[in-house]
Scaffold this motif. Structure first.
Motif, short mmCIF file in Angstrom:
data_model
loop_
_atom_site.label_atom_id
_atom_site.label_comp_id
_atom_site.label_asym_id
_atom_site.label_seq_id
_atom_site.Cartn_x
_atom_site.Cartn_y
_atom_site.Cartn_z
N UNK A 113 0.84 -1.21 0.00
CA UNK A 113 0.00 0.00 0.00
C UNK A 113 0.87 1.25 0.00
N UNK A 114 1.95 1.22 0.78
CA UNK A 114 2.85 2.39 0.83
C UNK A 114 3.50 2.62 -0.53
N UNK A 115 3.88 1.52 -1.17
CA UNK A 115 4.50 1.62 -2.50
C UNK A 115 3.51 2.22 -3.50
N UNK A 116 2.29 1.68 -3.45
CA UNK A 116 1.26 2.15 -4.40
C UNK A 116 0.97 3.62 -4.17
N UNK A 117 0.98 4.03 -2.92
CA UNK A 117 0.69 5.43 -2.60
C UNK A 117 1.82 6.33 -3.12
N UNK A 118 3.05 5.86 -2.91
CA UNK A 118 4.20 6.65 -3.37
C UNK A 118 4.13 6.81 -4.89
N UNK A 119 3.80 5.73 -5.60
CA UNK A 119 3.72 5.79 -7.07
C UNK A 119 2.62 6.75 -7.48
N UNK A 120 1.51 6.64 -6.78
CA UNK A 120 0.37 7.50 -7.12
C UNK A 120 0.72 8.98 -6.95
N UNK A 121 1.40 9.25 -5.83
CA UNK A 121 1.71 10.66 -5.55
C UNK A 121 2.81 11.20 -6.47
N UNK A 122 3.60 10.26 -7.02
CA UNK A 122 4.71 10.70 -7.87
C UNK A 122 4.22 11.17 -9.23
N UNK A 123 3.01 10.73 -9.60
CA UNK A 123 2.56 11.14 -10.94
C UNK A 123 1.50 12.23 -10.84
N UNK A 124 1.37 13.00 -11.91
CA UNK A 124 0.43 14.12 -11.84
C UNK A 124 -1.00 13.62 -11.63
N UNK A 125 -1.82 14.46 -11.02
CA UNK A 125 -3.20 14.08 -10.73
C UNK A 125 -3.98 13.97 -12.02
N UNK A 126 -4.78 12.89 -12.11
CA UNK A 126 -5.61 12.73 -13.31
C UNK A 126 -6.52 13.93 -13.46
N UNK A 127 -6.48 14.51 -14.63
CA UNK A 127 -7.26 15.73 -14.81
C UNK A 127 -8.23 15.55 -15.97
N UNK A 128 -9.40 16.05 -15.81
CA UNK A 128 -10.35 15.94 -16.91
C UNK A 128 -10.09 17.09 -17.86
N UNK A 129 -10.06 16.77 -19.10
CA UNK A 129 -9.84 17.80 -20.10
C UNK A 129 -11.01 18.78 -20.06
N UNK A 130 -10.73 20.06 -19.92
CA UNK A 130 -11.85 20.99 -19.87
C UNK A 130 -12.62 20.95 -21.19
N UNK A 131 -13.91 21.17 -21.07
CA UNK A 131 -14.73 21.16 -22.27
C UNK A 131 -14.38 22.36 -23.14
#
Ligand SMILES: CC(C)(COP(=O)([O-])OP(=O)([O-])OC[C@H]1O[C@@H](n2cnc3c(N)ncnc32)[C@H](O)[C@@H]1OP(=O)([O-])[O-])[C@@H](O)C(=O)NCCC(=O)NCCSC(=O)C[C@@](C)(O)CC(=O)[O-]
Ligand SMILES: NC(=O)C1=CN([C@@H]2O[C@H](COP(=O)(O)OP(=O)(O)OC[C@H]3O[C@@H](n4cnc5c(N)ncnc54)[C@H](O)[C@@H]3O)[C@@H](O)[C@H]2O)C=CC1
Length: 875
Positions: free
Chosen positions: A425-443
């Motif tokens: 879980x700690x590894x997965x969290x670190x990986x998640x935080x290392x990448x940019x937050x998923x962003x929805x393309x603005x309309x």
């Protein structure tokens, strides 16, 4: 009242409380004491137990789908509150309750509330003489016991009988001599009974000592309440077990039967089997302020009554169904105890609508039986770890430091890897935080007068059939015009001039899928927006937006006039969207919301001198040629009312009729007709959204062939916008992005989620048959369940209906984009909300998908021919 709250778990906690309040007919604030920061006050806790230090929190959840018929009365739906710290218990009970309701729900029988109080007598000189003396004084003893409890006798209860037991020495190690026990049999009515019985026993003790000549020791009730029992029975037809994790419904039933027999024969297994039952029993008892230790002790003693500890519940595959039966001692009460003083217990009792103790007993036992079935189903099918550990993974994720939407994402990652531990879980969290937050393309913000952004594909060509019957010309406005022939009628379309409207915009259905996108589109245009919301509905889609919110219901005509005052234009996107063959109540609801609601809105718009209203129509209300359903349907195709169509579709035809009537009365209104919407901000969520979420979480087990015309959320918004600014009064415009087969959608789902599609691609007629059979059960027992592939949906998909958007393209200048992009956007948004696993590359994927996408209408025709090829080859 229905307990069938499909997808309830996907709501936020606040929305769940609001939904429950709505279902039970309470005010939302009545459930406020269930909020984690409310409930038992320190002072109350201090009075309840000794040496109180504080109050221990425990999660409180709701078992949905439960249906119970008590003692031959008509079955009723029950929402069962459950307090439990273990993940997956409530999910499993809800799941199994859903299966049990397919067989009509759980039948429960509750015995008379008769309990036993024991008076232990030692050193009796002559046990036989003593027994005769006590039995001869029975009436006197009963009267004496009752005299101390006038309220119990007034309620119809009280001491009923006196019995004697003699207990011999067990062996050399037994240090006591012969022992006599006087049993006082007491009817405790709706009380749990402990206090009444203990007082009675203490009161009788001196007289019993006198009558027996012995020495009285203990005077206390017995928790082995074998005369105060509840018996529950539930049936699940094999058909309802189809697709639940085994090769067939019957195979699953047989596997559950084998699991049951294992527990019946083996005490080691029985202890675990019964623990599963107690998961449900105790959780409901705790939520309802009952003495769960007493019930636990009684249940286990009862399970060992024959001298061998065995299964409390037994399951058999018989007469085409899996049948479970269980009898448990059940000493529960609705008077006395903490029931009156604990604020949350009172709310829970209100939620479960419990008046009398037998109702409570039935719910407790039904939860136990359901929990047992849920666990046995999982054990007999995929194993306990996948479901249980997936939910337990959330605890591990929190322990690893995940917060907010990270929790779901980390949990999904470690559960997918089958590594539910802190390190993973700690590894997965670190990986998640290392990448940019998923962003929805603005309309993309475009107006008909500005140039479209470069990433938009060029205007796709017209559908073949439409093109063949068109000839171009010059319009009066100098823009393009075309004629189209439909069944021999020549149609001339001309580009319409752009009109601007000032003032505030009123939007209905704003928290829905279309509305949530439309509101964002309007805000991006810099418009002032007022939205109509329903109190208690899931309005999460609009959180944080700068809009004016007013609360009301379309059915309330008078209030609507007030609420719409001050705006100048409206988008009416609210509707009761339903793809099921509805019950009469649901039909009424659909009619009232859609038809009468639209009429009310249009009249209120007239009263308030609105400049224009755009009403959302549905492609299901567009007629088609039954001989050739794939001929693209256009605005002139007349809806055939005697076809086997859904109540929803009929109401959407009537909606159009209401629009035209309002136009006659002077209103300026236009219809923007939508095909099946795909895209972001799908909070309810829609049937297609649910399918995507389930697909991404590995829960889609089969899919049918076929196809339909779909519309990207951004396109339907654009279509509404164009209808407002360019549409002709009283006209209807079909807005679609492209036709796609279900196989096309599966291709994109695979691409976006990284998961392979379900192996089962069930041919149309077979799927239709399965859906029709399950629909009968679902319509009877679960009318409000959102279903992914209903018979009606499958019929629509099989017809492979295409939409002709020529009119919108020419008159409004509408240009479709791409469904692939829309699915990427939907996925990114679901990932942002933690409903599907976020994948590397989710960011920006929508943009690249838009770039890669071929012109939509070109795909349309190839997809259509491809799907008909597939249909022809049967692949
Ligand atoms: C966990 C499930 C239900 C998932 O199972 P699933 O296949 O992912 O569920 P589904 O997506 O098909 O959904 C079916 C229904 O389950 C419910 N449901 C589905 N997911 C959720 C959720 N997240 N939160 C709340 N409810 C949920 C919900 O009612 C839903 O209906 P819908 O709303 O879609 O109409 C399944 O894997 C399961 O039943 N597992 C068994 C879990 C269990 O028994 N846990 C108890 C702890 S283990 C134990 O102590 C007892 C044991 C096992 O030792 C006893 C024994 O040995 O006998
Ligand atoms: N979602 C789709 O694929 C399609 C949708 N449509 C149409 O598009 C429009 C919007 O649909 P979605 O956004 O998908 O639906 P949705 O179900 O996501 O949202 C509908 C909204 O209407 C509101 N509503 C329903 N009855 C109401 C009432 N009596 N008073 C006030 N509000 C009420 C609901 O609370 C909800 O927020 C509807 O007119 C629908 O008929 C047409 C074709 C396809």
């Amino acid at each position: 009242m229905t307990s069938e709250l499909s997808g309830f778990y996907r709501l936020s906690m606040r929305d769940r409380r609001a939904r429950v309040a709505q279902v039970i007919g309470a005010r939302e604030d009545e459930l406020a004491s269930l909020s984690p920061d409310r409930g038992l006050a320190e002072g109350q806790a201090d009075r309840m137990v000794e040496n109180a230090l504080g109050v221990l929190g425990m999660p409180l959840g709701l078992c949905v789908n439960m249906r119970i018929a008590l003692d031959g009365e008509p079955a009723r739906d029950v929402l069962a509150p459950m307090a439990v710290e273990e993940p997956s218990v409530i999910a499993a009970a809800s799941y199994a309750s859903k299966l049990l309701r397919a067989g009509g729900g759980v039948r429960a029988t509750v015995s008379e509330p008769v309990m036993i109080g024991q008076i232990q007598v030692l050193e009796v000189p002559d046990p036989e003489v003593a027994e005769r003396a006590v039995l001869a004084a029975k009436d006197e003893l009963i009267a004496s016991a009752n005299s101390g409890h006038p309220s119990l006798t007034a309620a119809g209860g009280g001491a009923r009988d006196v019995e004697i037991r003699h207990l011999a020495r067990l062996g050399e190690d037994d240090p006591c001599g012969a022992m006599m026990v006087v049993h006082l049999v007491v009817d405790v009515r709706d009380a749990m009974g402990a206090n009444a019985i203990n007082t009675m026993c203490e009161r009788l003790a001196p007289r019993v000592a006198e009558l027996t000549g012995g020495r009285v020791a203990l005077r206390i009730l017995s928790n082995l309440t074998d005369r105060r029992t509840v018996t529950v029975e539930g049936r699940v037809p094999f058909s309802a077990l189809e697709g639940q994790g085994a090769s067939s419904g019957e195979a699953l039933a047989r596997a559950i039967e084998e699991a049951s027999v294992f527990a019946e024969r083996c005490p080691w297994r029985a202890a675990t089997h019964n623990k599963g039952i107690m998961n449900g029993v105790d959780a409901v008892l705790i939520a309802l302020g009952q003495d769960w230790r007493a019930v636990e002790a009684g249940a286990h003693a009862y399970a060992a009554q024959d001298g061998r500890y065995t299964a409390m519940a037994r399951w058999r595959a018989e007469d085409g169904a899996l049948v479970g039966r269980m009898t448990l001692p059940m000493a529960v009460g609705t008077v006395g105890g903490v029931i009156r003083v604990h604020p949350q217990v009172q709310v829970n009792r209100r939620i479960a609508k419990i008046e009398r103790a037998p109702e409570l007993a039935a719910i407790v036992a039904a939860a136990g039986l359901a929990q047992n079935l849920g666990a046995l189903r999982a054990l007999a099918a995929e194993g306990i770890q996948s479901g249980h550990m997936r939910l337990h993974a959330r605890n591990v994720a929190v322990e690893a430091g995940a917060t907010g939407s990270e929790v779901e994402q980390v949990a999904n990652t470690i559960a997918d890897r089958r590594e539910v531990n802190l390190r993973a879980a700690k590894e997965a969290l670190a990986t998640l935080r290392a990448r940019p937050i998923a962003k929805v393309e603005p309309i993309a913000i475009t107006t008909p007068t500005t140039t479209r952004p470069a990433r938009r594909p060029p205007t796709p060509p017209m559908p073949e059939s439409a093109r063949a019957s068109m000839s171009s010309g010059e319009s009066t406005s100098g823009e393009s015009s075309m004629t189209s022939s439909d069944s021999g009628t020549q149609k001339r379309y001309e580009r319409q001039p752009h009109r601007e409207f000032g003032g505030k915009v009123f939007v209905t259905g704003a928290a829905g899928h279309l509305g949530a996108n439309l509101v964002r589109r309007l805000l991006a245009e810099g418009r002032d927006v007022r939205v109509l919301l329903r109190q208690g509905s899931n309005n999460e889609a609009l959180e944080g937006l700068q809009i004016e919110k007013v609360y009301g219901d379309l059915r309330d005509a008078k209030r609507l006039v007030e609420l719409m005052r001050g705006c100048t234009t409206a988008y009416h996107a609210a509707a009761q969207v339903s793809t099921v063959v509805a019950t009469p109540e649901l039909e009424r609801d659909i009619f009232e919301c859609n038809v009468l609601g639209t009429r009310n809105l249009l009249r209120a718009a007239i009263d308030n001198h609105y400049e224009r209203v755009v009403v959302t129509g549905s492609f299901s209300a567009v007629g088609y040629d039954p001989e050739n359903p794939q001929r693209p349907g256009n605005e002139d195709d007349v809806f055939y009312p005697f076809d086997d169509v859904l109540p929803y579709a009929r109401t959407k035809v009537q909606v159009e009729h209401e629009v035209l009537k309002a136009c006659v009365e002077g209103l300026d209104a236009v219809i923007a007709t939508s095909c099946a919407i795909l895209g972001p901000h799908d909070y309810k969520p829609s049937r297609m959204g649910l399918t995507l979420v389930d697909y991404a979480n590995g829960r889609l087990r089969a899919y049918p062939p076929g196809g339909f015309d779909f519309v990207a959320a951004r396109d339907i918004c654009e279509g509404h916008f164009l209808a407002m600014h360019r549409g002709r009064r009283g006209q209807k415009y079909i807005i679609s992005t492209q036709f796609a087969t279900v196989d096309d959608l599966m291709d994109i789902f695979e691409e976006v989620s990284g998961r392979p599609r379900p192996r089962l691609r069930i041919p149309g007629p077979v799927m239709q048959g399965i859906a029709a059979v399950s629909q009968v059960a679902l319509d009877t027992f679960a009318p409000s369940t959102p279903r992914r592939f209903t018979p009606a949906a499958i019929r629509i998909l099989r017809a492979q209906r295409h939409a002709d958007t020529t009119k919108a393209q020419v008159e409004l200048g509408y240009e479709p984009t791409s469904i692939r992009t829309a699915i990427h956007e939907a996925y990114a948004d679901f990932a942002r909300r933690g409903l599907v696993p976020a994948r590397p590359g989710t960011v920006g994927v929508a943009e690249s998908a838009a770039r890669k996408s071929p012109p939509a209408r070109a795909t349309t025709d190839s997809a259509a021919s491809e799907s008909s090829n597939r249909a022809a080859t049967g692949s």
